[in-house]
Design a protein around this motif. Sequence first.
Motif, PDB file in Angstrom:
ATOM      1  N   CYS A  73       0.848  -1.120  -0.107  1.00 17.91           N
ATOM      2  CA  CYS A  73       0.124   0.046   0.009  1.00 17.91           C
ATOM      3  C   CYS A  73       0.893   1.241   0.077  1.00 17.91           C
ATOM      4  O   CYS A  73       0.335   2.401  -0.406  1.00 17.91           O
ATOM      5  CB  CYS A  73      -1.029  -0.026   1.150  1.00 17.91           C
ATOM      6  SG  CYS A  73      -2.211  -1.217   1.030  1.00 17.91           S
ATOM      7  N   PRO A  76       4.235   2.188  -5.005  1.00 18.00           N
ATOM      8  CA  PRO A  76       3.606   2.370  -6.263  1.00 18.00           C
ATOM      9  C   PRO A  76       3.735   1.078  -7.281  1.00 18.00           C
ATOM     10  O   PRO A  76       3.134   1.024  -8.407  1.00 18.00           O
ATOM     11  CB  PRO A  76       3.983   3.657  -6.985  1.00 18.00           C
ATOM     12  CG  PRO A  76       5.364   3.624  -6.708  1.00 18.00           C
ATOM     13  CD  PRO A  76       5.460   2.990  -5.308  1.00 18.00           C
ATOM     14  N   PRO A  78       3.514  -2.620  -9.270  1.00 17.96           N
ATOM     15  CA  PRO A  78       2.534  -3.423  -9.759  1.00 17.96           C
ATOM     16  C   PRO A  78       2.111  -4.483  -8.722  1.00 17.96           C
ATOM     17  O   PRO A  78       3.191  -5.026  -8.212  1.00 17.96           O
ATOM     18  CB  PRO A  78       2.913  -3.953 -11.191  1.00 17.96           C
ATOM     19  CG  PRO A  78       4.328  -3.400 -11.386  1.00 17.96           C
ATOM     20  CD  PRO A  78       4.597  -2.414 -10.167  1.00 17.96           C
ATOM     21  N   LEU A  79       0.953  -4.750  -8.922  1.00 16.42           N
ATOM     22  CA  LEU A  79       0.484  -6.046  -7.680  1.00 16.42           C
ATOM     23  C   LEU A  79       0.599  -7.515  -8.392  1.00 16.42           C
ATOM     24  O   LEU A  79      -0.416  -7.672  -9.101  1.00 16.42           O
ATOM     25  CB  LEU A  79      -0.858  -5.562  -7.001  1.00 16.42           C
ATOM     26  CG  LEU A  79      -1.029  -4.239  -6.261  1.00 16.42           C
ATOM     27  CD1 LEU A  79      -2.316  -3.906  -5.966  1.00 16.42           C
ATOM     28  CD2 LEU A  79      -0.082  -4.389  -4.723  1.00 16.42           C
ATOM     29  N   LYS A  87      -6.261  -6.781  -3.784  1.00 14.56           N
ATOM     30  CA  LYS A  87      -5.839  -6.102  -4.693  1.00 14.56           C
ATOM     31  C   LYS A  87      -6.735  -4.552  -4.840  1.00 14.56           C
ATOM     32  O   LYS A  87      -6.350  -3.537  -4.782  1.00 14.56           O
ATOM     33  CB  LYS A  87      -5.739  -6.582  -6.167  1.00 14.56           C
ATOM     34  CG  LYS A  87      -5.067  -5.782  -7.111  1.00 14.56           C
ATOM     35  CD  LYS A  87      -4.758  -6.660  -8.190  1.00 14.56           C
ATOM     36  CE  LYS A  87      -4.118  -5.808  -9.488  1.00 14.56           C
ATOM     37  NZ  LYS A  87      -4.133  -6.524 -10.475  1.00 14.56           N
ATOM     38  N   LEU A  91      -5.384  -0.809  -4.030  1.00 17.49           N
ATOM     39  CA  LEU A  91      -5.445   0.324  -4.788  1.00 17.49           C
ATOM     40  C   LEU A  91      -6.285   1.571  -4.128  1.00 17.49           C
ATOM     41  O   LEU A  91      -5.860   2.780  -4.131  1.00 17.49           O
ATOM     42  CB  LEU A  91      -6.217  -0.071  -6.227  1.00 17.49           C
ATOM     43  CG  LEU A  91      -5.228  -1.135  -7.134  1.00 17.49           C
ATOM     44  CD1 LEU A  91      -6.102  -1.559  -7.960  1.00 17.49           C
ATOM     45  CD2 LEU A  91      -4.033  -0.607  -7.278  1.00 17.49           C
ATOM     46  N   TRP A  92      -7.407   1.183  -3.598  1.00 13.83           N
ATOM     47  CA  TRP A  92      -8.348   2.058  -2.689  1.00 13.83           C
ATOM     48  C   TRP A  92      -7.314   2.680  -1.551  1.00 13.83           C
ATOM     49  O   TRP A  92      -7.384   3.975  -1.284  1.00 13.83           O
ATOM     50  CB  TRP A  92      -9.535   1.565  -2.119  1.00 13.83           C
ATOM     51  CG  TRP A  92     -10.226   2.514  -1.507  1.00 13.83           C
ATOM     52  CD1 TRP A  92     -11.216   3.304  -1.867  1.00 13.83           C
ATOM     53  CD2 TRP A  92     -10.330   2.574  -0.018  1.00 13.83           C
ATOM     54  NE1 TRP A  92     -11.808   4.080  -0.695  1.00 13.83           N
ATOM     55  CE2 TRP A  92     -11.408   3.445   0.286  1.00 13.83           C
ATOM     56  CE3 TRP A  92      -9.706   2.160   0.950  1.00 13.83           C
ATOM     57  CZ2 TRP A  92     -11.603   3.829   1.586  1.00 13.83           C
ATOM     58  CZ3 TRP A  92      -9.880   2.152   2.362  1.00 13.83           C
ATOM     59  CH2 TRP A  92     -10.830   3.156   2.612  1.00 13.83           C
ATOM     60  N   ARG A  94      -4.182   3.059  -1.285  1.00 18.56           N
ATOM     61  CA  ARG A  94      -3.023   3.783  -1.739  1.00 18.56           C
ATOM     62  C   ARG A  94      -3.621   5.282  -2.084  1.00 18.56           C
ATOM     63  O   ARG A  94      -2.948   6.285  -1.817  1.00 18.56           O
ATOM     64  CB  ARG A  94      -2.463   3.375  -3.209  1.00 18.56           C
ATOM     65  CG  ARG A  94      -1.536   2.274  -2.878  1.00 18.56           C
ATOM     66  CD  ARG A  94      -1.198   1.784  -4.183  1.00 18.56           C
ATOM     67  NE  ARG A  94      -0.210   0.736  -4.241  1.00 18.56           N
ATOM     68  CZ  ARG A  94       0.315  -0.176  -5.340  1.00 18.56           C
ATOM     69  NH1 ARG A  94      -0.250   0.192  -6.506  1.00 18.56           N
ATOM     70  NH2 ARG A  94       1.059  -1.248  -5.171  1.00 18.56           N
ATOM     71  N   GLU A  95      -4.855   5.506  -2.377  1.00 18.96           N
ATOM     72  CA  GLU A  95      -5.267   6.609  -2.589  1.00 18.96           C
ATOM     73  C   GLU A  95      -5.730   7.510  -1.337  1.00 18.96           C
ATOM     74  O   GLU A  95      -5.799   8.688  -1.186  1.00 18.96           O
ATOM     75  CB  GLU A  95      -6.646   6.730  -3.517  1.00 18.96           C
ATOM     76  CG  GLU A  95      -6.296   6.336  -4.901  1.00 18.96           C
ATOM     77  CD  GLU A  95      -7.966   5.822  -5.491  1.00 18.96           C
ATOM     78  OE1 GLU A  95      -8.759   6.345  -5.111  1.00 18.96           O
ATOM     79  OE2 GLU A  95      -7.771   5.378  -6.700  1.00 18.96           O
TER      80      GLU A  95
END
Length: 246
Positions: A73, A76, A78-79, A87, A91-92, A94-95
Motif C-alpha cells: 500500500c 506504487p 504493480p501488484l 488488490k 488500490l483504494w 493507496r489513494e
Amino acid sequence: MYHVPRRYAILGDVHANLVALEAVLADCREQGVTNYACVGDLVGYNAQPIPCLDRIRELCGPNVVVGNHDFVCSRPDPLLGFHPLAKAVVLWTREQLDSERAEYLRLLPETRTVETFMMVHATLDDPLSWGYVFDKLEAEVSFSYQMAPVCFYGHSHVPTAFEKAGIVRGGLYRNLLITPGRKYLINVGSVGQPRDGDPRAAYAIYDLAANTVELRRVPYDVAAAQKLIRDAGLPEQAAARLAQGR
Ligand code: ZN
C-alpha cells in the motif's frame, strides 16, 4: 520506585478495522495492559486505514513491524500475485494515504526485538517473502532464525502457537506458560479480519513477569464495520467475510 509489571498487548492484522481495534483497546485497558506492539498489516481489507494507522503508531511507538499490505500500500509497484479482493482494497488504500503516512509504512522494519521477544509479520527465515506458518515444518524453518525465546507473528490470521523443546509441537492455544530453555513462535490472530471461524477480534497479552501468553477474543460491532466497507464502495466480500470469521 514502584515497579509496574509489564503486560504487552501484541496486536496483529488490524487491517483498517477501527471498530474492532477500539473494542480490543477497551479490553486491553480492562486487562491492565501497560505496553503495545504490532506484528503488521495495519491497513488493507477494511475501510479505516488512517485512524487505525494513527492509533497503532501512537500506542506502539517503535514496536511495529511491516506487513505485506503495509508494504504494497505504501509503494506504487504493480501488484503481482495478489487476490483480486485484496488488490481492490490495496488500490483504494493507496489513494487514502498521504505521503507522510505512506512513508511511515514504507519505513517499518521487517523484524524487531522488544525487550526479550522478537516480532515478524510472516517468517523469520525470509520476512519479505511473506510465507505462511501453518504447520510444524514451516515453524521449524523460522525457528532456525529465531535468537530470542519468544517470537510473535501474524499473516495467516489464525492464532496458532509452536513450541520447540527438541521437537516442535503446535496448534491452537488459549493460554501458554513460557518455559525457560524452550522457544516459542506464537501467532496472535487478527484484530480486523479473523480467519479461524470465530468472528471475534483476536490479540494476545504477554505478561513478562508471569511468563504467560493469553489469547484474547473480543466481540465487536461487525455490522458497523461492514457498513463502513460498503459505504466506501469496497468489495462486498470484504464485508461478508467479517461475519463468518473466514
Ligand atoms: Zn493480514
